[in-house]
Design a protein around this motif. Structure first.
Motif, PDB file in Angstrom:
ATOM      1  N   LYS A 144       0.830  -1.207   0.000  1.00 39.77           N
ATOM      2  CA  LYS A 144       0.000   0.000   0.000  1.00 39.77           C
ATOM      3  C   LYS A 144       0.863   1.256   0.000  1.00 39.77           C
ATOM      4  CE  LYS A 144      -4.100  -2.103   0.750  1.00 39.77           C
ATOM      5  NZ  LYS A 144      -4.194  -3.022   1.898  1.00 39.77           N
ATOM      6  N   THR A 145       2.023   1.169   0.574  1.00 36.37           N
ATOM      7  CA  THR A 145       2.880   2.361   0.660  1.00 36.37           C
ATOM      8  C   THR A 145       3.968   2.368  -0.403  1.00 36.37           C
ATOM      9  OG1 THR A 145       4.134   1.199   2.347  1.00 36.37           O
ATOM     10  CG2 THR A 145       2.529   2.807   3.109  1.00 36.37           C
ATOM     11  N   LEU A 146       4.334   1.200  -0.865  1.00 38.07           N
ATOM     12  CA  LEU A 146       5.385   1.126  -1.875  1.00 38.07           C
ATOM     13  C   LEU A 146       4.834   1.561  -3.229  1.00 38.07           C
ATOM     14  CD1 LEU A 146       8.234   0.166  -1.298  1.00 38.07           C
ATOM     15  CD2 LEU A 146       7.591  -2.104  -2.051  1.00 38.07           C
ATOM     16  N   ASN A 147       5.612   2.356  -3.926  1.00 38.28           N
ATOM     17  CA  ASN A 147       5.191   2.818  -5.244  1.00 38.28           C
ATOM     18  C   ASN A 147       5.724   1.843  -6.291  1.00 38.28           C
ATOM     19  OD1 ASN A 147       4.797   4.151  -7.616  1.00 38.28           O
ATOM     20  ND2 ASN A 147       5.991   5.957  -7.072  1.00 38.28           N
ATOM     21  N   PHE A 148       4.824   1.241  -7.041  1.00 43.60           N
ATOM     22  CA  PHE A 148       5.261   0.300  -8.082  1.00 43.60           C
ATOM     23  C   PHE A 148       5.348   0.979  -9.444  1.00 43.60           C
ATOM     24  CE2 PHE A 148       3.172  -2.877  -5.162  1.00 43.60           C
ATOM     25  CZ  PHE A 148       4.355  -3.446  -4.737  1.00 43.60           C
ATOM     26  N   ASP A 149       5.274   2.307  -9.464  1.00 44.10           N
ATOM     27  CA  ASP A 149       5.389   3.033 -10.721  1.00 44.10           C
ATOM     28  C   ASP A 149       4.299   2.569 -11.706  1.00 44.10           C
ATOM     29  OD1 ASP A 149       6.515   4.927 -12.326  1.00 44.10           O
ATOM     30  OD2 ASP A 149       8.053   3.604 -13.147  1.00 44.10           O
TER      31      ASP A 149
END
Ligand SMILES: *[C@@H]1O[C@H](CO)[C@@H](O)[C@H](O)[C@H]1NC(C)=O
Ligand SMILES: *[C@@H]1O[C@H](CO)[C@@H](O)[C@H](O)[C@H]1NC(C)=O
Ligand SMILES: *[C@@H]1O[C@H](CO)[C@@H](O)[C@H](O)[C@H]1NC(C)=O
Ligand SMILES: *[C@@H]1O[C@H](CO)[C@@H](O)[C@H](O)[C@H]1NC(C)=O
Ligand SMILES: *[C@@H]1O[C@H](CO)[C@@H](O)[C@H](O)[C@H]1NC(C)=O
Ligand SMILES: *[C@@H]1O[C@H](CO)[C@@H](O)[C@H](O)[C@H]1NC(C)=O
Ligand SMILES: *[C@@H]1O[C@H](CO)[C@@H](O)[C@H](O)[C@H]1NC(C)=O
Ligand SMILES: *[C@@H]1O[C@H](CO)[C@@H](O)[C@H](O)[C@H]1NC(C)=O
Ligand SMILES: *[C@@H]1O[C@H](CO)[C@@H](O)[C@H](O)[C@H]1NC(C)=O
Ligand SMILES: *[C@@H]1O[C@H](CO)[C@@H](O)[C@H](O)[C@H]1NC(C)=O
Length: 619
Positions: A384-389
């Motif tokens: 939820k917090t990690l940006n997967f671009d």
């Protein structure tokens, strides 16, 4: 209406015949059709008096047209058929600041061709037929900031070619047939901040020639056939912030000292033939914040491969065929925010590969054959917090979640899917082998688990033996330990450890090697293998058993001790039994004599008294 030319009319020998009737008549037609707005504008050109610009783009001109106003600031003669620029051709227009001669067929520049244009800032000669830039072609252009010589046929850059261009900021020399850059070619380019050399036949880039551009900030070197970066290849470029090395198909060697003297903030080495991270060369790049190593074939990241890049924030390793990251492969990268591992062969990405996953903000892991087990759980938990671009990774296995994107798993399902199965060693029969010196001994150790466990062995000398150990003792691909040419000192207990992310399982095997009498032939083999015995060359072979022995291990080892002990005891009893049977049916009396010793009484009191007898009967 006629355009009034207020510029002095000049006509050189070469041009005289060229305008021809063709364009004269065409000019008349044009003039009739669209009344020109210009005041002093050459026929067929577009002029904007406010900008003092004259644009004669794509007009099939074979010479510089007549009628250019004297005060012209911008002259665009691109895509025509000009063949040369002679000294004096542009002399009547001293206020020129920008001249575009791109895509003509100019093959000759004369010395001092532009030297009257002291205010010239931009000169474009892209896409011509220049083979050689004579010395002095750009002399006195002290205000020139942009020079484009790309897409010509220049073979060599001579010494002092750019000597007077002290204000030059952008130089394009790409797409030439450059085979050699003379060592003093770039002298004088003190204002140059950006240089691109691309698509040339250069096979070396000399540090000496680059060293004159003291104020260079960005250097792009693309599509060159250079096989190696030598020591101090970029010396004296202390102001350089960005270096791009792209499409060097022959580049295989990067000297550990090649970046010495640089203080880069971004570096890109892409599409080359290097096969590992040039860690040693990164030692001088403590201020690097972005590194792009995409499209090289780097299949494994070794531990601490980037250890010196303490300020690195962005790392791109796209399309390198990366198959695994060793533990601590990203060790040292404590500020890593963005990791791009898109399009690789990664089956997993464990958090143990990172210095710390806390700094990570963006992670590209798409287009990898990911196995969705407990090793990837950390990513799921942070999804939820990690940006997967906008490219969330997807599972390639196991079968029940194949193709499912990480973002598609509800929280409740995580522990149903992202699980591992602790290894279990099959066939736990004790292997005890007695061998003679010189024999080949092998112990099997097969384990199952999910993901499939890695197997290594610990020798009696507590060395770790892995499939990568080379030498006499090694682990075969199936997990079997093989000892070639067994030695007496190999005797002892070997521990097999099968481990995966779910845990580990251990198993023991013992070996006893009996020595042979020394003979000459054996002595030769002994000394031949002597080097192998200590394994001193392998730093990582020595293992300090750091893992805690679990209860099973203790039980097994205790059991092994007990079995031996019990065996001995049993054997004694057996002997006793057999012996007793051997005595036939007699009943045996054991006489046990127990004698007192008088402590206080005088011992001289004769033979009688003091001793009693007990009799014991055995039935
Ligand atoms: C060169 O540039 C400087 C600063 O931009 C300017 O003062 C000078 O007049 C220019 N020289 C010519 C000949 O235009
Ligand atoms: C440069 O390389 C290209 C392609 O490899 C080749 O066609 C061309 O002839 C080379 N030029 C020189 C001057 O060697
Ligand atoms: C790249 O390296 C491989 C082996 O390392 C070699 O076989 C191949 O020829 C190299 N490619 C080029 C273009 O030099
Ligand atoms: C290197 O560059 C950084 C900024 O990117 C700067 O803070 C540092 O002082 C520079 N170090 C040297 C030795 O020039
Ligand atoms: C990294 O290099 C590749 C190949 O040159 C390029 O396509 C990509 O855009 C670069 N990535 C970044 C973030 O600059
Ligand atoms: C990661 O790499 C891919 C492929 O080169 C590129 O399209 C993408 O922009 C990169 N992501 C970032 C954040 O730079
Ligand atoms: C074995 O597993 C335990 C926990 O299950 C772990 O603490 C230990 O480090 C592991 N040992 C090895 C050698 O992997
Ligand atoms: C010594 O080693 C060789 C192979 O290295 C082997 O052929 C030979 O049989 C060995 N000699 C003895 C006596 O074991
Ligand atoms: C191995 O150890 C022995 C004795 O400990 C020593 O004599 C020998 O030189 C060592 N071999 C190597 C290759 O270090
Ligand atoms: C072996 O490892 C130790 C500590 O990890 C290190 O200090 C030493 O330099 C290493 N030796 C070699 C030959 O790599």
């Amino acid at each position: 209406m006629l355009c009034v030319s207020i510029s002095p009319v000049r006509s050189t020998v070469g041009m005289a015949g060229c305008p021809g009737l063709g364009w004269l008549s065409l000019g008349l037609v044009l003039m009739a059709a669209a009344p020109s707005l210009c005041q002093g504008c050459p026929q067929r050109c577009d002029c904007v008096p406010q900008l003092r610009s004259v644009v004669c783009h794509r007009k099939r001109l074979t010479s510089i047209p007549e009628g250019i106003p004297m005060e012209t600031r911008l002259l665009d003669l691109s895509r025509n058929r000009l063949r040369w620029v002679e000294q004096g051709d542009l002399e009547p227009y001293p206020q020129l600041e920008e001249v575009d001669l791109s895509e003509n067929v100019i093959s000759v520049l004369e010395p001092n061709a532009f030297s009257s244009l002291r205010g010239l800032r931009v000169l474009r000669l892209r896409g011509n037929q220049l083979k050689l830039v004579p010395m002095g072609a750009f002399s006195r252009l002290a205000n020139l900031t942009t020079l484009d010589l790309s897409e010509n046929k220049i073979v060599i850059l001579l010494d002092f070619t750019f000597q007077d261009l002290r204000s030059l900021r952008h130089l394009e020399v790409g797409d030439n047939d450059l085979v050699y850059i003379s060592s003093k070619a770039f002298t004088g380019l003190l204002g140059l901040q950006e240089l691109t050399i691309e698509r040339c036949n250069l096979t070396s880039i000399s540090g000496q020639s680059l060293s004159y551009m003291r104020n260079l900030v960005t250097l792009r070197l693309r599509q060159l056939n250079v096989p190696a970066l030598e020591d101090q290849n970029f010396r004296k470029l202390g102001g350089l912030r960005g270096l791009e090395i792209d499409h060097w198909p022959f580049l295989e060697y990067i000297s550990p000292l090649s970046f010495q003297g640089l203080n880069l903030s971004w570096l890109s080495i892409t599409n080359t033939n290097i096969t590992s991270v040039p860690s040693a060369a990164f030692r001088n790049l403590a201020h690097l914040t972005s590194l792009n190593l995409s499209y090289n074939s780097i299949s494994v990241l070794q531990p601490w491969a980037f250890r010196d890049l303490v300020r690195l924030k962005e790392l791109h390793l796209v399309g390198t065929g990366l198959a695994s990251l060793e533990p601590q492969a990203l060790g040292g990268l404590r500020q890593l925010r963005m990791l791009n591992l898109s399009t690789n062969q990664l089956v997993t990405l464990e958090d143990s590969s990172f210095h710390s996953v806390n700094s990570l903000e963006t992670l590209r892991l798409d287009a990898n054959p990911l196995a969705c087990d407990c090793r990837l759980l950390w990513i799921l938990q942070r999804r939820k917090t990690l940006n997967f671009d906008e490219q969330p990774p997807a599972c390639a296995g196991p079968a029940d979640v194949q193709g499912r994107a990480f973002s598609a798993f509800p929280d409740s399902a995580l522990f149903d899917h992202f699980t591992c199965q602790k290894p279990r060693i099959r066939n736990r029969k004790l292997q005890q082998v007695a061998a003679r010196e010189g024999q080949v001994v092998s112990f099997t150790c097969r384990a199952e688990g999910e993901p499939s466990p890695t197997i290594f062995w610990i020798s009696p000398q507590r060395r770790r033996i892995t499939p990568r150990s080379n030498g006499r003792v090694t682990v075969l691909p199936g997990g079997t330990l093989q000892i070639r040419y067994a030695q007496v000192i190999d005797s002892g207990t070997y521990i097999c450890i099968a481990s995966n992310a779910g845990g580990n399982d251990t198993y023991f095997a013992t070996l006893t090697v009996k020595g042979l009498p020394l003979d000459a032939a054996l002595a030769v083999n002994r000394s031949y293998y002597a080097g192998d015995l200590n394994d001193t060359n392998q730093n990582d072979t020595r293992v300090f058993l750091r893992f805690t022995l679990d209860i099973k291990t203790i039980l097994v080892s205790t059991a092994m001790g007990c079995i031996t002990f019990l065996g001995v005891v049993l054997f004694c009893f057996l002997l006793l039994f057999v012996w007793s049977r051997g005595r036939g049916q007699h009943k045996n009396n054991f006489s046990v004599e127990y004698s007192f010793r008088k402590v206080d009484g005088p011992s001289s009191s004769g033979g009688q008294g003091g001793a009693r007898k007990f009799n014991m009967k055995m039935i």
